[in-house]
Design a protein around this motif. Sequence first.
Motif, PDB file in Angstrom:
ATOM      1  N   LYS A   3      29.977  18.372   5.323  1.00  0.00           N
ATOM      2  CA  LYS A   3      29.245  17.870   6.486  1.00  0.00           C
ATOM      3  C   LYS A   3      30.226  17.492   7.579  1.00  0.00           C
ATOM      4  N   SER A   5      29.848  15.750  11.850  1.00  0.00           N
ATOM      5  CA  SER A   5      28.861  15.024  12.651  1.00  0.00           C
ATOM      6  C   SER A   5      29.106  15.246  14.133  1.00  0.00           C
ATOM      7  N   SER A  11      24.491  13.973  11.416  1.00  0.00           N
ATOM      8  CA  SER A  11      25.137  14.749  10.368  1.00  0.00           C
ATOM      9  C   SER A  11      24.720  16.217  10.446  1.00  0.00           C
ATOM     10  N   ASP A  13      25.066  19.740   8.181  1.00  0.00           N
ATOM     11  CA  ASP A  13      25.471  20.404   6.942  1.00  0.00           C
ATOM     12  C   ASP A  13      26.083  21.757   7.270  1.00  0.00           C
TER      13      ASP A  13
END
Length: 91
Positions: A3, A5, A11, A13
């Motif tokens: 992950k 951000s 966040s 993935d």
Amino acid sequence: MRKISTIAGTSVDLDGDVLAVIETLSRDLLRRQELDYSFEDVDREIQHLVGQMDDEMRAYLKESLFMSFNRFENDRLVNVIRRANRAREDE
């Protein structure tokens, strides 16, 4: 799953879905700036995302973009062929 951000802390993935990364980026920019964001804002956000990636993750991004581009080009080619076939049928 890896992950990263956004600048706002959303966040993301890294699961092979480049479109999901783009959509998250777009939503964050829209939420923060209400359609009033610049090229520099987008560039800053992308640099922030890429800056969180190690070499393996950067390779993932490169491969994902390549595959997405190929898919885009293939879809575009299919549409061109369909239009050409329809034009022939209309003659």
